[in-house]
Design an enzyme around this catalytic site. Sequence first.
Site, PDB file in Angstrom:
ATOM      1  N   ALA A  65      -8.997 -15.125  57.696  1.00 21.66           N
ATOM      2  CA  ALA A  65     -10.512 -14.699  57.802  1.00 21.66           C
ATOM      3  C   ALA A  65     -11.040 -15.101  58.962  1.00 21.66           C
ATOM      4  O   ALA A  65     -10.613 -15.836  59.654  1.00 21.66           O
ATOM      5  CB  ALA A  65     -11.304 -15.358  56.788  1.00 21.66           C
ATOM      6  N   GLY A 108      -6.473 -16.045  55.185  1.00 20.15           N
ATOM      7  CA  GLY A 108      -6.787 -14.691  54.518  1.00 20.15           C
ATOM      8  C   GLY A 108      -5.553 -13.537  54.609  1.00 20.15           C
ATOM      9  O   GLY A 108      -5.440 -12.706  53.814  1.00 20.15           O
ATOM     10  N   GLU A 111      -2.972 -14.166  52.214  1.00 22.76           N
ATOM     11  CA  GLU A 111      -3.411 -13.604  50.953  1.00 22.76           C
ATOM     12  C   GLU A 111      -3.666 -12.322  50.750  1.00 22.76           C
ATOM     13  O   GLU A 111      -3.129 -11.717  49.668  1.00 22.76           O
ATOM     14  CB  GLU A 111      -5.005 -14.314  50.470  1.00 22.76           C
ATOM     15  CG  GLU A 111      -4.977 -15.927  50.652  1.00 22.76           C
ATOM     16  CD  GLU A 111      -6.156 -16.765  50.876  1.00 22.76           C
ATOM     17  OE1 GLU A 111      -6.973 -16.411  51.558  1.00 22.76           O
ATOM     18  OE2 GLU A 111      -6.689 -17.000  49.672  1.00 22.76           O
ATOM     19  N   GLU A 131      -6.363 -23.595  55.693  1.00 24.72           N
ATOM     20  CA  GLU A 131      -7.702 -23.501  55.749  1.00 24.72           C
ATOM     21  C   GLU A 131      -8.008 -24.857  55.501  1.00 24.72           C
ATOM     22  O   GLU A 131      -9.119 -25.323  56.030  1.00 24.72           O
ATOM     23  CB  GLU A 131      -8.225 -22.740  54.416  1.00 24.72           C
ATOM     24  CG  GLU A 131      -8.102 -21.293  54.426  1.00 24.72           C
ATOM     25  CD  GLU A 131      -6.909 -20.508  54.052  1.00 24.72           C
ATOM     26  OE1 GLU A 131      -5.753 -21.100  53.800  1.00 24.72           O
ATOM     27  OE2 GLU A 131      -6.722 -19.448  53.582  1.00 24.72           O
TER      28      GLU A 131
HETATM   29  N1  CO8 Z   1     -10.616 -15.919  63.012  1.00 23.58           N
HETATM   30  C1  CO8 Z   1     -11.095 -15.467  64.208  1.00 23.58           C
HETATM   31  N2  CO8 Z   1     -10.576 -15.412  65.685  1.00 23.58           N
HETATM   32  C2  CO8 Z   1      -9.339 -15.612  65.554  1.00 23.58           C
HETATM   33  C3  CO8 Z   1      -8.693 -16.016  64.267  1.00 23.58           C
HETATM   34  C4  CO8 Z   1      -9.389 -16.217  63.074  1.00 23.58           C
HETATM   35  N3  CO8 Z   1      -8.708 -16.383  62.018  1.00 23.58           N
HETATM   36  N4  CO8 Z   1      -7.200 -16.547  64.624  1.00 23.58           N
HETATM   37  C5  CO8 Z   1      -7.303 -16.136  65.925  1.00 23.58           C
HETATM   38  N5  CO8 Z   1      -8.165 -15.719  66.569  1.00 23.58           N
HETATM   39  C6  CO8 Z   1      -8.508 -15.253  67.775  1.00 23.58           C
HETATM   40  C7  CO8 Z   1      -8.558 -16.599  68.627  1.00 23.58           C
HETATM   41  O1  CO8 Z   1      -9.873 -16.998  68.507  1.00 23.58           O
HETATM   42  C8  CO8 Z   1      -8.391 -15.912  70.185  1.00 23.58           C
HETATM   43  O2  CO8 Z   1      -9.580 -15.291  70.446  1.00 23.58           O
HETATM   44  P1  CO8 Z   1     -10.104 -15.577  72.007  1.00 23.58           P
HETATM   45  O3  CO8 Z   1      -9.066 -15.023  73.003  1.00 23.58           O
HETATM   46  O4  CO8 Z   1     -11.492 -14.955  72.124  1.00 23.58           O
HETATM   47  O5  CO8 Z   1     -10.283 -17.084  72.255  1.00 23.58           O
HETATM   48  C9  CO8 Z   1      -7.245 -14.883  69.756  1.00 23.58           C
HETATM   49  O6  CO8 Z   1      -7.724 -14.482  68.411  1.00 23.58           O
HETATM   50  C10 CO8 Z   1      -5.742 -15.285  70.162  1.00 23.58           C
HETATM   51  O7  CO8 Z   1      -5.780 -16.473  69.190  1.00 23.58           O
HETATM   52  P2  CO8 Z   1      -5.062 -17.954  70.068  1.00 23.58           P
HETATM   53  O8  CO8 Z   1      -5.704 -17.813  71.429  1.00 23.58           O
HETATM   54  O9  CO8 Z   1      -5.408 -18.904  69.119  1.00 23.58           O
HETATM   55  O10 CO8 Z   1      -3.560 -17.462  69.943  1.00 23.58           O
HETATM   56  P3  CO8 Z   1      -2.353 -18.464  69.671  1.00 23.58           P
HETATM   57  O11 CO8 Z   1      -1.277 -17.760  69.947  1.00 23.58           O
HETATM   58  O12 CO8 Z   1      -2.554 -19.940  70.682  1.00 23.58           O
HETATM   59  O13 CO8 Z   1      -2.519 -18.909  68.278  1.00 23.58           O
HETATM   60  C11 CO8 Z   1      -2.869 -18.882  65.925  1.00 23.58           C
HETATM   61  C12 CO8 Z   1      -2.272 -18.328  67.150  1.00 23.58           C
HETATM   62  C13 CO8 Z   1      -1.997 -20.213  65.625  1.00 23.58           C
HETATM   63  C14 CO8 Z   1      -2.378 -17.695  64.850  1.00 23.58           C
HETATM   64  C15 CO8 Z   1      -4.122 -19.429  65.931  1.00 23.58           C
HETATM   65  O14 CO8 Z   1      -5.192 -18.280  66.625  1.00 23.58           O
HETATM   66  C16 CO8 Z   1      -4.767 -19.838  64.752  1.00 23.58           C
HETATM   67  O15 CO8 Z   1      -4.585 -21.072  64.431  1.00 23.58           O
HETATM   68  N6  CO8 Z   1      -5.680 -19.247  64.298  1.00 23.58           N
HETATM   69  C17 CO8 Z   1      -6.323 -19.664  63.012  1.00 23.58           C
HETATM   70  C18 CO8 Z   1      -5.671 -19.359  61.800  1.00 23.58           C
HETATM   71  C19 CO8 Z   1      -6.421 -19.935  60.623  1.00 23.58           C
HETATM   72  O16 CO8 Z   1      -6.817 -20.789  60.489  1.00 23.58           O
HETATM   73  N7  CO8 Z   1      -6.538 -18.945  59.463  1.00 23.58           N
HETATM   74  C20 CO8 Z   1      -7.373 -19.212  58.358  1.00 23.58           C
HETATM   75  C21 CO8 Z   1      -8.643 -18.841  58.466  1.00 23.58           C
HETATM   76  S1  CO8 Z   1      -9.667 -19.320  57.061  1.00 23.58           S
HETATM   77  C22 CO8 Z   1      -9.274 -18.100  55.852  1.00 23.58           C
HETATM   78  O17 CO8 Z   1      -8.385 -17.172  56.276  1.00 23.58           O
HETATM   79  C23 CO8 Z   1      -9.978 -18.234  54.635  1.00 23.58           C
HETATM   80  C24 CO8 Z   1      -9.768 -17.080  53.817  1.00 23.58           C
HETATM   81  C25 CO8 Z   1     -10.754 -17.142  52.613  1.00 23.58           C
HETATM   82  C26 CO8 Z   1     -11.963 -17.225  52.760  1.00 23.58           C
HETATM   83  C27 CO8 Z   1     -12.615 -16.860  51.504  1.00 23.58           C
HETATM   84  C28 CO8 Z   1     -14.054 -17.652  51.307  1.00 23.58           C
HETATM   85  C29 CO8 Z   1     -14.589 -17.255  50.124  1.00 23.58           C
END
Ligand code: CO8
Length: 257
Positions: A65, A108, A111, A131
């Site tokens: 998400a 997500g 999921e 998460e």
């Molecule tokens: N949301 C928003 N932006 C994201 C996300 C995300 N989930 N993941 C990556 N991005 C963005 C980064 O912010 C970055 O943007 P910018 O260049 O503007 O800074 C760009 O994508 C590239 O990402 P990275 O520079 O971090 O790339 P890396 O190769 O270094 O890392 C990863 C890749 C490991 C995937 C890393 O980006 C990461 O850890 N991302 C987050 C993963 C995460 O925590 N996902 C879970 C999110 S919470 C969720 O999904 C809950 C769902 C259910 C909610 C329901 C509520 C009721």
Amino acid sequence: MSYETIIAETRGKVGVITLNRPKALNALNAQLMDELNLALDAFESDANIGCILLTGSERAFAAGADIKEMEEKTYPATYLEDFFVTGDRIAARRKPMVAAVAGFALGGGCELAMICDIIIAADNARFGQPEIKLGVIPGIGGTQRLTRAVGKAKAMDLCLTGRMMDAEEAERSGLVARIVPADKLLEEAFKAAETIASFSLPSVMLAKETVNRAFETTLSEGVRFERRVFHALFATADQKEGMSAFVAKRPPNFTNS
Ligand code: CO8
């Protein structure tokens, strides 16, 4: 119809949806989830479509998400808008859905892949429910579908530590149906979707519904449901066609009737 966060196209009897927010690793924001549901509405109501293929990029199926969109949300707001009810709408789809997953399928994103009926993974795919690292838990069915797919031990490991598992571990654990080389992912997943779409749609949709029943009911009720559906399919022209084609040693010509 054109979209900003996804690409939807028809290839024969397969509806192909590509998540398309490359700069955010296909993070699922509200717009993407809405557009995904609109594209699914169109494919579900298109009688020519027999299967839906959902994919992302080589780097990410979806990294979860959209954290930037969620960051400032409050409890009343998430409750009132029923935040991520859009995921339930995807899960309620009746046509089969194949997920072709390369790169990250996290939170997500994992999921969403699990909502699909079959996951075909590239050898570079990585799955996880991170998460917990953000102070929340999965919210689009991750704790439930992952546990049903891989069992309690692995689901707890992934949900509590937030670690990722690679494609090999995901296949070994039962999350993934097949692993293919990354450069063959779309070709192989499309072949699977095309095969599914070549069959009689009523039998395909009922097979999906009946397998899913296994997650909702007891063994005896599930078998009973299966038997009723099996009997009911003898009311279709496609059962006559499928069986007579086999006997006559010719390919079947299903008419979805
Ligand atoms: N949301 C928003 N932006 C994201 C996300 C995300 N989930 N993941 C990556 N991005 C963005 C980064 O912010 C970055 O943007 P910018 O260049 O503007 O800074 C760009 O994508 C590239 O990402 P990275 O520079 O971090 O790339 P890396 O190769 O270094 O890392 C990863 C890749 C490991 C995937 C890393 O980006 C990461 O850890 N991302 C987050 C993963 C995460 O925590 N996902 C879970 C999110 S919470 C969720 O999904 C809950 C769902 C259910 C909610 C329901 C509520 C009721």
